[in-house]
Design a protein around this motif. Structure first.
Motif, PDB file in Angstrom:
ATOM      1  N   ASP A 144       0.841  -1.188   0.000  1.00 33.97           N
ATOM      2  CA  ASP A 144       0.000   0.000   0.000  1.00 33.97           C
ATOM      3  C   ASP A 144       0.877   1.239   0.000  1.00 33.97           C
ATOM      4  O   ASP A 144       1.561   1.539   0.964  1.00 33.97           O
ATOM      5  N   THR A 145       0.852   1.972  -1.101  1.00 32.34           N
ATOM      6  CA  THR A 145       1.737   3.134  -1.218  1.00 32.34           C
ATOM      7  C   THR A 145       1.065   4.425  -0.810  1.00 32.34           C
ATOM      8  O   THR A 145       1.698   5.474  -0.826  1.00 32.34           O
ATOM      9  N   SER A 146      -0.210   4.363  -0.475  1.00 31.67           N
ATOM     10  CA  SER A 146      -0.892   5.592  -0.091  1.00 31.67           C
ATOM     11  C   SER A 146      -0.453   6.038   1.292  1.00 31.67           C
ATOM     12  O   SER A 146       0.057   5.255   2.074  1.00 31.67           O
ATOM     13  N   LEU A 147      -0.657   7.310   1.554  1.00 30.58           N
ATOM     14  CA  LEU A 147      -0.289   7.856   2.869  1.00 30.58           C
ATOM     15  C   LEU A 147      -1.552   8.271   3.601  1.00 30.58           C
ATOM     16  O   LEU A 147      -1.663   9.366   4.113  1.00 30.58           O
ATOM     17  N   VAL A 187       2.033  12.834   7.483  1.00 35.78           N
ATOM     18  CA  VAL A 187       2.115  11.382   7.393  1.00 35.78           C
ATOM     19  C   VAL A 187       3.314  10.996   6.550  1.00 35.78           C
ATOM     20  O   VAL A 187       3.479  11.470   5.427  1.00 35.78           O
ATOM     21  N   GLN A 188       4.136  10.144   7.112  1.00 35.25           N
ATOM     22  CA  GLN A 188       5.325   9.691   6.394  1.00 35.25           C
ATOM     23  C   GLN A 188       5.648   8.270   6.815  1.00 35.25           C
ATOM     24  O   GLN A 188       5.445   7.880   7.961  1.00 35.25           O
ATOM     25  N   ARG A 189       6.128   7.514   5.884  1.00 33.55           N
ATOM     26  CA  ARG A 189       6.521   6.145   6.212  1.00 33.55           C
ATOM     27  C   ARG A 189       7.748   6.153   7.112  1.00 33.55           C
ATOM     28  O   ARG A 189       8.626   6.990   6.978  1.00 33.55           O
ATOM     29  N   SER A 190       7.766   5.208   8.014  1.00 32.72           N
ATOM     30  CA  SER A 190       8.925   5.077   8.879  1.00 32.72           C
ATOM     31  C   SER A 190      10.151   4.742   8.039  1.00 32.72           C
ATOM     32  O   SER A 190      10.089   3.926   7.125  1.00 32.72           O
ATOM     33  N   VAL A 191      11.244   5.377   8.353  1.00 28.71           N
ATOM     34  CA  VAL A 191      12.478   5.126   7.606  1.00 28.71           C
ATOM     35  C   VAL A 191      12.999   3.726   7.879  1.00 28.71           C
ATOM     36  O   VAL A 191      13.713   3.143   7.069  1.00 28.71           O
ATOM     37  N   ASP A 193      10.900   1.023   8.870  1.00 32.10           N
ATOM     38  CA  ASP A 193       9.940  -0.003   8.480  1.00 32.10           C
ATOM     39  C   ASP A 193       8.921   0.625   7.530  1.00 32.10           C
ATOM     40  O   ASP A 193       8.041   1.374   7.938  1.00 32.10           O
ATOM     41  N   GLN A 194       9.063   0.304   6.273  1.00 34.21           N
ATOM     42  CA  GLN A 194       8.233   0.930   5.246  1.00 34.21           C
ATOM     43  C   GLN A 194       6.759   0.581   5.391  1.00 34.21           C
ATOM     44  O   GLN A 194       5.913   1.226   4.785  1.00 34.21           O
ATOM     45  N   SER A 195       6.458  -0.428   6.170  1.00 31.64           N
ATOM     46  CA  SER A 195       5.050  -0.793   6.337  1.00 31.64           C
ATOM     47  C   SER A 195       4.390   0.005   7.457  1.00 31.64           C
ATOM     48  O   SER A 195       3.210  -0.150   7.719  1.00 31.64           O
ATOM     49  N   VAL A 196       5.146   0.867   8.093  1.00 33.51           N
ATOM     50  CA  VAL A 196       4.614   1.659   9.201  1.00 33.51           C
ATOM     51  C   VAL A 196       4.500   3.118   8.791  1.00 33.51           C
ATOM     52  O   VAL A 196       5.457   3.719   8.315  1.00 33.51           O
ATOM     53  N   LEU A 197       3.310   3.655   8.944  1.00 35.32           N
ATOM     54  CA  LEU A 197       3.102   5.073   8.694  1.00 35.32           C
ATOM     55  C   LEU A 197       3.213   5.819  10.012  1.00 35.32           C
ATOM     56  O   LEU A 197       2.667   5.411  11.016  1.00 35.32           O
ATOM     57  N   VAL A 198       3.934   6.927   9.986  1.00 40.50           N
ATOM     58  CA  VAL A 198       4.053   7.772  11.168  1.00 40.50           C
ATOM     59  C   VAL A 198       3.219   9.016  10.931  1.00 40.50           C
ATOM     60  O   VAL A 198       3.513   9.816  10.051  1.00 40.50           O
TER      61      VAL A 198
END
Length: 282
Positions: A144-147, A187-191, A193-198
């Motif tokens: 899932d590439t959406s933010l 909203v940004q992906r964790s550097v 873990d790409q599966s985690v949104l911060v």
DNA sequence: CGCGTTTGACCAGCGC
DNA sequence: GCGCTGGTCAAACGCG
């Protein structure tokens, strides 16, 4: 830092109606079955069905016990992971902050409180000047590439940037109730873990959530440690988590229970299971 | 046609 | 003052 371990707090209960009688050992089910069983016995006392109900009760009790054990174990794991993370952050105090020369207020507010949600640690004086800042970590499908973070509020995206310390783009959102509500969200992906949104929230909503249901039905995302709803999921103020509280495991339990009871799929499965059992016993 | 998203341009803070 | 960087704006675009 690897979030993948501590974010896996989902009970992963199978709520498939076909199997639900084996997978949902809730006390609620137990009590319902008990109540239904009592009624039924009063109306039609059959030794056969009574025996079946007793057997069912034993089975459900065993499952309930098993689930309780799982929950206990999960809380223990959570505490262990949390301790490890605190230890790690203590040994590497500048790991997270060193990568960016923080500007403005964000630098002082993003001190790494190492759990699902962090909160501004500014003083009272500072808090009068600066909006409250909190974080939420949301696990998503890796593909899932959406933010998009489903948090019950409606957001309007107004920008996206690639920042220096993270190859993943950062999306900027404003509350759709703006300008009356000035809450912003990044909203940004964790550097790590790409599966985690911060998701970083700035400010407090001055209105109730437009939709609570979106949180549980909108997607297959797993809201991991969203303590922003720790006090009560029915309250609109949800951006002031208190993660330092020693009651966090209890909060987790409450949130999981709340999520389960609010999940329409779970409810449907529960209804199907109870109905199926009743028909089966008739 | 209206609304939301995308994306390049612009602005402002900070360090050197 | 200059360059870098994060944050915001707004025109263009897409979708229902």
């Amino acid at each position: 830092m690897d979030y993948s371990s501590w974010i896996s707090t989902s009970l992963d209960l199978n709520i498939n109606p076909q199997r639900v009688h084996e997978q949902v050992p809730k006390k609620e089910v137990e009590s319902n079955i008990l109540a239904l069983g009592v009624k039924k016995c009063c109306v039609n006392v059959k030794e056969e069905s009574e025996g079946a109900l007793v057997e069912e009760l034993k089975r459900v009790s065993a499952e309930n016990k098993k689930l309780t054990e799982m929950l206990t174990e999960m809380c223990e794991n959570y505490n262990a992971l949390r301790s490890n993370l605190v230890e790690y952050m203590r040994k590497n105090p500048d790991k997270e902050l060193s990568s960016s020369k923080k500007r403005k207020s964000e630098g002082s507010n993003n001190d790494s409180i190492p759990m699902g949600v962090s909160e501004s640690s500014s003083t009272d004086e500072e808090s009068c000047k600066k909006p409250k800042i909190s974080r939420a970590y949301v696990r998503t499908e890796p593909s899932d590439t959406s933010l998009i973070v489903k948090d019950g509020y409606q957001w309007r995206k107004y920008g996206q940037k690639v920042t220096r310390d993270n190859p993943s783009p950062r999306a900027y959102f404003k509350c759709s109730f703006a300008p009356s509500c000035l809450v912003k969200k990044k909203v940004q992906r964790s550097v790590d873990d790409q599966s985690v949104l911060v998701a970083t929230y700035e400010g407090e909503h001055n209105h109730p959530q437009p939709s609570q249901m979106e949180v549980t039905t909108g997607s297959n995302r797993c809201m991991t440690l969203d303590l922003t709803k720790s006090k009560s999921t029915t309250h609109s103020k949800n951006i002031n988590p208190k993660i330092e509280s020693p009651q966090v495991p209890q909060v987790l339990v409450e949130q999981m229970a709340s999520s389960l009871t609010k999940d329409p799929n779970f409810r449907a499965a529960l209804v199907a299971a109870i109905s199926g059992k009743m028909l089966h016993n008739n």
